[in-house]
Every structure is written in C-alpha cells, then in structure tokens.
Design a protein around this motif. Sequence first.
Motif, mmCIF file in Angstrom:
data_model
loop_
_atom_site.group_PDB
_atom_site.id
_atom_site.type_symbol
_atom_site.label_atom_id
_atom_site.label_comp_id
_atom_site.label_asym_id
_atom_site.label_seq_id
_atom_site.Cartn_x
_atom_site.Cartn_y
_atom_site.Cartn_z
ATOM 1 N N GLN A 1 1.337 -7.603 -1.328
ATOM 2 C CA GLN A 1 1.905 -6.547 -0.223
ATOM 3 C C GLN A 1 2.561 -6.934 0.809
ATOM 4 N N VAL A 2 3.723 -6.563 1.247
ATOM 5 C CA VAL A 2 4.472 -6.684 2.185
ATOM 6 C C VAL A 2 4.115 -5.985 3.521
ATOM 7 N N HIS A 3 3.937 -6.477 4.555
ATOM 8 C CA HIS A 3 3.544 -5.783 5.887
ATOM 9 C C HIS A 3 4.644 -6.082 6.670
ATOM 10 N N GLY A 26 2.709 -11.225 4.174
ATOM 11 C CA GLY A 26 2.427 -11.060 3.053
ATOM 12 C C GLY A 26 2.777 -11.647 1.973
ATOM 13 N N ILE A 27 3.029 -11.019 0.614
ATOM 14 C CA ILE A 27 3.600 -11.479 -0.569
ATOM 15 C C ILE A 27 4.981 -12.021 -0.201
ATOM 16 N N VAL A 29 8.745 -12.000 -0.896
ATOM 17 C CA VAL A 29 9.512 -11.285 -1.355
ATOM 18 C C VAL A 29 11.026 -11.567 -0.753
ATOM 19 N N SER A 102 12.199 -6.239 -6.672
ATOM 20 C CA SER A 102 11.414 -5.221 -7.150
ATOM 21 C C SER A 102 11.998 -3.866 -7.148
ATOM 22 N N ASN A 104 11.400 -2.319 -4.475
ATOM 23 C CA ASN A 104 10.472 -1.803 -3.423
ATOM 24 C C ASN A 104 11.116 -1.543 -2.054
ATOM 25 N N SER A 105 10.727 -0.481 -1.476
ATOM 26 C CA SER A 105 11.019 -0.285 0.106
ATOM 27 C C SER A 105 9.889 -0.290 0.941
ATOM 28 N N TYR A 106 9.858 -1.192 2.022
ATOM 29 C CA TYR A 106 8.750 -1.382 2.799
ATOM 30 C C TYR A 106 9.194 -0.818 4.347
#
Length: 117
Positions: A1-3, A26-27, A29, A102, A104-106
């Motif tokens: 997970q990205v923080h 985090g991971i 990305v 991915s 994904n949006s963080y």
Amino acid sequence: QVHLVESGGGLVQPGGSLRLSCAASGIRVRFNFMGWYRQAPGKQRELVAGVTSGGDTNYRDSVKGRFTISRDNDKNTLYLQMNSLKPEDTAVYYCNAQGRYSGNSYWGQGTQVTVSS
C-alpha cells in the motif's frame, strides 16, 4: 500500500509563502502522475498543479506564476512552492499520485493552508 504524508501547511499572511511537501512511502509504484489538489469549503476539489512521469507540469490559471510544483531526485517526495499567497488560496491541500500500471489513485490526508491577515 502506498502512503502519502503531507506537511507544510499553516497560517500565512497575504503575499507570504509556504512550501508543501508530500512524502511517498510503502510499496513500490511507478507514478504516471503526481499532483496537488485543494478543496475550499463548499467547493469541489480542484487540481492546483500536476507533473507527469515525463516531467510535464500543469497549473490552473489562478496559480500560474505564483506556484511551482517539483519533485526530488528519487521522486519520492513532491513539493509545492507557493508564493504571493492570496486569501483565495485558503483550502485544504491534498497530494495525489496515480499508479502507472495499476491505475490506482492515492491520496494524502490533506494539510490546511490559511491565508489571512
């Protein structure tokens, strides 16, 4: 997970400056896009400035010439240098990053910027 952890907000007088930071951890990305958004009470969240993986930057018209978005060398930290601040800049500022593969949006937790005398 990205923080995404943001810092640098605060209270500043009109015409003053602030430098916002967004540290990614985090991971691993690869980000296609990183940017700063802001949201004022009663308004939708809006893009303030962004930078693509290719280094292209984008600013909304109201902050052009006053704000500068940048990244550190390892691209783990995003910055927003804000100069000549105006009361209209008052908002919660959020860091955002989009994963290239991915999709994904963080989002960061947000940091309050208040411009007032």
